[in-house]
Motif scaffolding. Structure first.
Motif, mmCIF file in Angstrom:
data_model
loop_
_atom_site.group_PDB
_atom_site.id
_atom_site.type_symbol
_atom_site.label_atom_id
_atom_site.label_comp_id
_atom_site.label_asym_id
_atom_site.label_seq_id
_atom_site.Cartn_x
_atom_site.Cartn_y
_atom_site.Cartn_z
ATOM 1 N N LEU A 1 0.084 7.687 -4.339
ATOM 2 C CA LEU A 1 0.027 6.596 -3.369
ATOM 3 C C LEU A 1 -0.929 5.480 -3.797
ATOM 4 N N ARG A 2 -1.522 5.618 -4.991
ATOM 5 C CA ARG A 2 -2.454 4.620 -5.532
ATOM 6 C C ARG A 2 -3.624 4.380 -4.560
ATOM 7 N N GLN B 1 0.829 -1.202 0.000
ATOM 8 C CA GLN B 1 0.000 0.000 0.000
ATOM 9 C C GLN B 1 0.868 1.259 0.000
ATOM 10 N N TYR B 2 0.259 2.359 -0.454
ATOM 11 C CA TYR B 2 0.887 3.676 -0.482
ATOM 12 C C TYR B 2 2.151 3.697 -1.346
ATOM 13 N N SER B 3 2.190 2.846 -2.384
ATOM 14 C CA SER B 3 3.338 2.793 -3.310
ATOM 15 C C SER B 3 4.648 2.504 -2.586
ATOM 16 N N GLY B 4 4.560 1.827 -1.438
ATOM 17 C CA GLY B 4 5.757 1.483 -0.683
ATOM 18 C C GLY B 4 6.220 2.535 0.291
ATOM 19 N N PHE B 5 5.511 3.670 0.410
ATOM 20 C CA PHE B 5 5.901 4.715 1.359
ATOM 21 C C PHE B 5 5.326 4.412 2.741
ATOM 22 N N CYS B 6 5.909 5.050 3.736
ATOM 23 C CA CYS B 6 5.531 4.824 5.123
ATOM 24 C C CYS B 6 4.305 5.672 5.462
ATOM 25 N N GLY B 7 3.206 5.021 5.803
ATOM 26 C CA GLY B 7 1.991 5.744 6.159
ATOM 27 C C GLY B 7 2.111 6.468 7.483
ATOM 28 N N ALA C 1 -4.726 12.870 1.997
ATOM 29 C CA ALA C 1 -4.902 12.823 0.542
ATOM 30 C C ALA C 1 -6.023 13.762 0.099
ATOM 31 N N LYS C 2 -7.025 13.968 0.942
ATOM 32 C CA LYS C 2 -8.078 14.920 0.595
ATOM 33 C C LYS C 2 -7.543 16.340 0.531
ATOM 34 N N ARG C 3 -6.612 16.676 1.433
ATOM 35 C CA ARG C 3 -6.039 18.023 1.418
ATOM 36 C C ARG C 3 -4.963 18.166 0.339
ATOM 37 N N SER C 4 -4.362 17.053 -0.062
ATOM 38 C CA SER C 4 -3.350 17.054 -1.140
ATOM 39 C C SER C 4 -3.774 16.021 -2.172
ATOM 40 N N PRO C 5 -4.655 16.372 -3.103
ATOM 41 C CA PRO C 5 -5.236 15.378 -4.023
ATOM 42 C C PRO C 5 -4.216 14.696 -4.926
ATOM 43 N N GLU C 6 -3.046 15.301 -5.099
ATOM 44 C CA GLU C 6 -2.044 14.633 -5.952
ATOM 45 C C GLU C 6 -1.558 13.329 -5.344
ATOM 46 N N LEU C 7 -1.789 13.150 -4.027
ATOM 47 C CA LEU C 7 -1.392 11.902 -3.381
ATOM 48 C C LEU C 7 -2.278 10.726 -3.774
#
Length: 628
Positions: A493-494, A424-430, A483-489
């Motif tokens: 982050l898929r 999840q999250y393209s491998g980034f740390c949530g 993600a709602k505040r930064s829609p590019e995520l």
């Protein structure tokens, strides 16, 4: 509002945004405007309620918010969204790219193909004109030159004459249109194979074929620079990602944020980090495709060289070779040649996409100079993603420390078996995304993976993994809020599945809601007997009512018939029968007797006309002797 009215309102908002942005000097596509509307609706700070009817004030407010975002200058957020929209519209799978390449080639050759298949030949001059058109078609289909190239045109003509003499035009015209198109494509493949073989035969017999010369010219130009140029661009992007990550990590540390914000804006730096991270993700996808294409080119070159060597050995060992033996070899050469041309076009497409992506990372370079970033770092070490992952692997998580419903900790040995794409999250740390104010830190599979509700999560540190495992639902919901505040995520982050409740505005099902409730799905299975009911087949059953009608008419027609008898092989001996014949009569007639004599027909065979250029021609006299 009714469904049609809601759709009309959303469409009018999109058209108004496109028009007003154009008046401000910004070219905006309808797709970008629609995505910006979704982003504005998702952002909780804008105050749109999903359960409330969209009023005229909401429409005006939504339009102004989207217009402000779409007309911002030097905005990393806007560039990231534009980059995502551009990539989604221009990138697809390899098979679809190849299909599009073939469609473009066919569309260019269709007018010439129609001229050939629709032509009616009545005179010899018309047959010659048709033959020249077929030669031009074969030349254009092969991609080995243009009709303006005299040498290429002569070579194509000679190759076509060797497999399809001009005297065969009459038999070609007798075919149906579909058969003509099929034979035309087949002749193009044969001509291409013959030309490739002739080009390879220019080398000496004791010299191996030069692989580099057996590739299309366009591939020879793009192959050496595609991988190296993309690797260099990816390396520059990764170094910029590492610097922005280290800078934002420094700014989000407790006690340093207030002092650092005077020099660098954390919000803009966060947007810039998302921008370069998205650029890095797209470049990695293109790099994987380029490497796969390079490997395919090497494999095709080796196979092409092997087939040419086999064909050379076959042709040299015999003076006359049946077409059924060599034509499949020529077709195989043509298919490999076409595959190499496809790879050249693919590499060209990947280079163009990578080149066009550069325009979407220019804003962050104008906002953050190297001096401003270095001033925040103040000599701090800039770590690469690989170094961060290796440092995390030193402190492993014990499976016993992670406990909870639907929660399983996968040790590094088991984590290595899991697919990277499934994390999840393209491998980034949530955890870092939530607790470090939107900081993107790569997760380390060497540390292990958390499996929660059949989904995998990676983490940047041992403490982050333990805290996330203690309350996974909290962190998952917080990531969604971020993600709602930064829609590019959402794309970075898929998170498309998590935000599947957002429906396209041209496909709204509920006109009174901007957000529809997501469809809940659950996997289930059941088992039944193969035959719960014993089968029964009625041999007299007929489902077709017309068959029943026909049978009824036959039965009704029997009422007007009468019974009669006939003789069979079994009953023909039961009665006496006689017949009368005439005895044969001898007769004779006299006719003349013809005589004649003839001499053998001269027959001469010329060998060596096809094959290698400059080979000696042998003349064989096949005339039979007179006394035979």
């Amino acid at each position: 509002m009714a469904h049609a009215q809601a759709e009309s309102v959303i469409r009018s908002i999109i058209c108004e945004l496109v028009q007003r942005c154009s008046s401000h000097g910004h070219e905006v596509s309808e797709t970008l405007a629609a995505f910006m509307i979704k982003a504005a609706v998702l952002d909780p700070t804008n105050g749109f309620d999903a359960d409330r009817t969209l009023t005229s004030q909401d429409v005006q407010k939504l339009t102004e918010i989207c217009l402000q975002r779409l007309t911002e200058r030097c905005s990393p957020f806007l560039d990231t969204v534009k980059m995502q929209v551009y990539f989604d519209l221009n990138y697809t799978t390899r098979s679809e790219f190849v299909a599009e390449i073939h469609h473009v080639v066919d569309s260019k050759l269709n007018p010439l193909s129609r001229e050939i298949t629709d032509t009616r030949v009545k005179t010899r001059d018309e047959a010659e004109i048709l033959y020249r058109k077929m030669t031009r078609y074969a030349l254009l289909r092969s991609g080995m030159g243009t009709p303006s190239d005299t040498d290429a045109l002569h070579q194509t003509t000679a190759a076509l004459q060797s497999v399809f003499p001009q005297t065969e035009v009459g038999s070609f015209m007798a075919l149906l249109k579909k058969d003509k198109e099929q034979q035309l494509r087949d002749l193009s493949m044969l001509v291409t194979g013959v030309r490739i073989f002739n080009r390879a035969s220019m080398t000496k017999d004791n010299v191996e074929l030069i692989v580099q010369d057996l590739v299309p010219e366009v591939l020879r130009e793009v192959l050496p620079v595609s991988a190296t140029a993309l690797e260099k661009e990816l390396g520059d992007c990764e170094r910029l990602v590492w610097r922005f990550t280290a800078t934002l990590e420094t700014l989000t540390e407790p006690g340093t944020e207030a002092a650092a914000e005077r020099a660098v804006s954390v919000e803009l730096l966060r947007q810039a980090l998302y921008n370069v991270r998205q650029h890095q993700a797209f470049l990695n996808m293109l790099m994987a495709d380029v490497r796969a294409s390079v490997q395919r080119v090497e494999r095709l070159q080796n196979e092409l060289t092997t087939q040419l060597q086999e064909l050379r050995d076959t042709v040299q060992s015999k003076k006359a070779i049946p077409s059924a033996q060599v034509f499949p070899m020529f077709r195989s050469l043509s298919r490999h040649w076409s595959a190499l041309q496809d790879e050249a076009e693919l590499l060209h497409i990947f280079r163009n996409i990578a080149s066009n992506l550069r325009s979407f990372v220019e804003s962050q370079a104008l906002i953050f100079s190297e001096q401003s970033v270095d001033g925040v770092l103040q000599g701090s070490q800039v770590k690469s993603d690989t170094e961060r992952k290796s440092l995390c692997a030193e402190k492993l998580v014990d499976s016993a420390e992670v406990s909870g419903p639907d929660t399983v900790w996968l040790v590094p040995e088991n984590a290595a078996e899991a697919e990277v794409q499934s994390v999840q999250y393209s491998g980034f740390c949530g955890h870092a995304l939530v607790c470090r104010d939107g900081l993107l830190l790569p997760g380390s599979p060497q540390l292990g993976l958390l499996k929660y509700k059949e989904k995998l999560y990676a983490f940047s540190s041992r403490d982050a993994a333990l805290q996330f495992a203690s309350a996974p639902e909290h962190y998952i919901s917080q990531v969604a809020e971020r993600a709602k505040r930064s829609p590019e995520l959402i794309q970075l982050l898929r998170l498309h599945r998590q935000f599947s409740c957002v429906t396209p505005y041209t496909e709204l099902q509920s006109a009174e809601r901007l957000l529809a409730q997501p469809n809940t799905r659950n996997s289930c299975s059941t088992q039944t007997d193969t035959h719960p009911v014993e089968s029964y087949m009625d041999r007299t059953y007929e489902w077709n009512e017309w068959a029943l009608r026909r049978k009824a008419l036959q039965l009704a027609d029997l009422q007007g018939k009468m019974t009669h008898s006939t003789q069979t092989n079994v009953s023909h001996l039961r009665r006496d029968s006689s017949t009368q014949t005439y005895p044969p009569k001898d007769a004779a007639g006299q006719t003349t007797q013809d005589g004649e004599s003839s001499v053998p027909r001269p027959l001469v065979y010329l060998s060596g006309l096809r094959g290698q250029r400059g080979a000696p021609m042998a003349k064989v006299d096949l005339t039979r002797a007179v006394d035979e």
